[in-house]
Design a protein around this motif. Structure first.
Motif, PDB file in Angstrom:
ATOM      1  N   SER A  18       6.797   0.288   7.808  1.00  0.00           N
ATOM      2  CA  SER A  18       6.758   0.019   5.397  1.00  0.00           C
ATOM      3  C   SER A  18       7.894   0.701   5.085  1.00  0.00           C
ATOM      4  O   SER A  18       8.412   0.002   4.118  1.00  0.00           O
ATOM      5  CB  SER A  18       5.332   1.089   5.557  1.00  0.00           C
ATOM      6  OG  SER A  18       4.697   0.112   6.072  1.00  0.00           O
ATOM      7  N   PRO A  24       3.632  -4.271  -4.455  1.00  0.00           N
ATOM      8  CA  PRO A  24       2.717  -4.259  -2.726  1.00  0.00           C
ATOM      9  C   PRO A  24       2.940  -3.406  -2.191  1.00  0.00           C
ATOM     10  O   PRO A  24       4.400  -2.751  -1.428  1.00  0.00           O
ATOM     11  CB  PRO A  24       3.379  -5.691  -2.932  1.00  0.00           C
ATOM     12  CG  PRO A  24       4.558  -6.014  -3.028  1.00  0.00           C
ATOM     13  CD  PRO A  24       4.449  -5.399  -3.848  1.00  0.00           C
ATOM     14  N   PRO A  58       4.513  -2.562   1.506  1.00  0.00           N
ATOM     15  CA  PRO A  58       5.336  -3.006   2.424  1.00  0.00           C
ATOM     16  C   PRO A  58       5.090  -2.724   4.146  1.00  0.00           C
ATOM     17  O   PRO A  58       5.637  -3.025   4.327  1.00  0.00           O
ATOM     18  CB  PRO A  58       7.333  -2.309   2.718  1.00  0.00           C
ATOM     19  CG  PRO A  58       5.941  -0.726   1.706  1.00  0.00           C
ATOM     20  CD  PRO A  58       4.731  -0.856   0.997  1.00  0.00           C
ATOM     21  N   SER A  97       3.553  -6.662   4.882  1.00  0.00           N
ATOM     22  CA  SER A  97       3.352  -8.018   2.789  1.00  0.00           C
ATOM     23  C   SER A  97       4.268  -9.171   3.498  1.00  0.00           C
ATOM     24  O   SER A  97       4.564 -10.118   2.266  1.00  0.00           O
ATOM     25  CB  SER A  97       4.590  -6.773   2.607  1.00  0.00           C
ATOM     26  OG  SER A  97       5.319  -6.618   3.619  1.00  0.00           O
ATOM     27  N   TRP A 100       2.061 -12.211   2.725  1.00  0.00           N
ATOM     28  CA  TRP A 100       1.667 -11.970   1.585  1.00  0.00           C
ATOM     29  C   TRP A 100       2.967 -13.118   0.623  1.00  0.00           C
ATOM     30  O   TRP A 100       3.408 -13.638  -0.042  1.00  0.00           O
ATOM     31  CB  TRP A 100       1.550 -10.400   0.706  1.00  0.00           C
ATOM     32  CG  TRP A 100       1.362 -10.406  -1.140  1.00  0.00           C
ATOM     33  CD1 TRP A 100       0.251 -10.619  -1.019  1.00  0.00           C
ATOM     34  CD2 TRP A 100       2.353 -10.548  -2.167  1.00  0.00           C
ATOM     35  NE1 TRP A 100      -0.002 -10.605  -2.583  1.00  0.00           N
ATOM     36  CE2 TRP A 100       1.582 -10.415  -2.659  1.00  0.00           C
ATOM     37  CE3 TRP A 100       3.875 -10.023  -1.918  1.00  0.00           C
ATOM     38  CZ2 TRP A 100       2.344 -10.361  -4.210  1.00  0.00           C
ATOM     39  CZ3 TRP A 100       4.060 -10.054  -3.456  1.00  0.00           C
ATOM     40  CH2 TRP A 100       3.598  -9.933  -4.405  1.00  0.00           C
TER      41      TRP A 100
END
Length: 199
Positions: free
Chosen positions: A59, A160, A162, A166, A169
């Motif tokens: 992330s 958002p 990560p 994601s 998304w």
């Protein structure tokens, strides 16, 4: 003026939620008085809990890619501060990591933000940070909050989380990569300029 080293020592020694955690507390935080950017995320994951370094996982790699910040700058406390919504890894739940512990933000957030007078940009990474720092009726959900990034209060930038999800998304919200990320990277470059006035 808050003594930052003393405050950081107190945060790292915090055991307020020790009875609620499946492991020994290990609060994760990074800050220096000269920090220009404050990253407010969710809570450390298991890898960050093991290393003790914020965003030390996949992330974090994705967040650094989004922001255009190299690792040396990202981990320079006098440039970037890291203050999660919950400072300790909360453990695993049925669908992934548990939510951040609710004790942390009321105990430490206001004090730490007050000790960082040069912060010019605060990244609100994920729904927990956004719920705490965006106006109550700013947006009905995370996607709408990120889509309205230009309307956020001055100095705040909703993103958002990560996590690997994601990527899915982003595939459904192409505007994030084409519109939001270029503006994010431009703001990051601006606030990190050494000649930017402070104080």
């Amino acid at each position: 003026m808050t003594d930052l080293p003393e405050l950081l020592e107190a945060i790292r020694a915090c055991r307020a939620c020790r009875r609620e955690l499946p492991h020994a507390p290990r609060p994760v935080v990074q800050a220096g008085r000269g920090a220009r950017i404050l990253v407010i995320g969710q809570a450390p994951g298991s890898k960050v809990h093991a290393s003790g370094r914020a965003w030390d996982d996949d992330s974090g790699d994705r967040l650094r890619e989004w922001t255009g910040i190299d690792p040396a700058t990202f981990y320079d406390p006098d440039r970037i501060a890291h203050m999660p919504s919950g400072f300790c890894y909360p453990g695993k739940g049925k669908g992934g990591d548990l939510p951040p512990r609710p004790e942390c933000a009321p105990l430490w957030h206001d004090r730490l933000r007050a000790a960082l007078p040069d912060v010019r940009l605060t990244l609100l990474v994920g729904q927990y940070a956004q719920k705490r720092y965006l106006p109550r009726h700013f947006a009905p959900n995370l996607t709408e909050a990120v889509h309205r990034w230009q309307e956020a209060p001055e100095g705040f930038f909703p993103l958002p989380h990560p996590a690997w999800r994601s990527r899915i998304w982003m595939a459904h919200h192409a505007w994030f990569e084409t519109e939001v990320l270029p503006d994010l990277q431009a703001r990051v470059r601006h606030v990190l300029k050494k000649d930017l006035p402070v104080g």
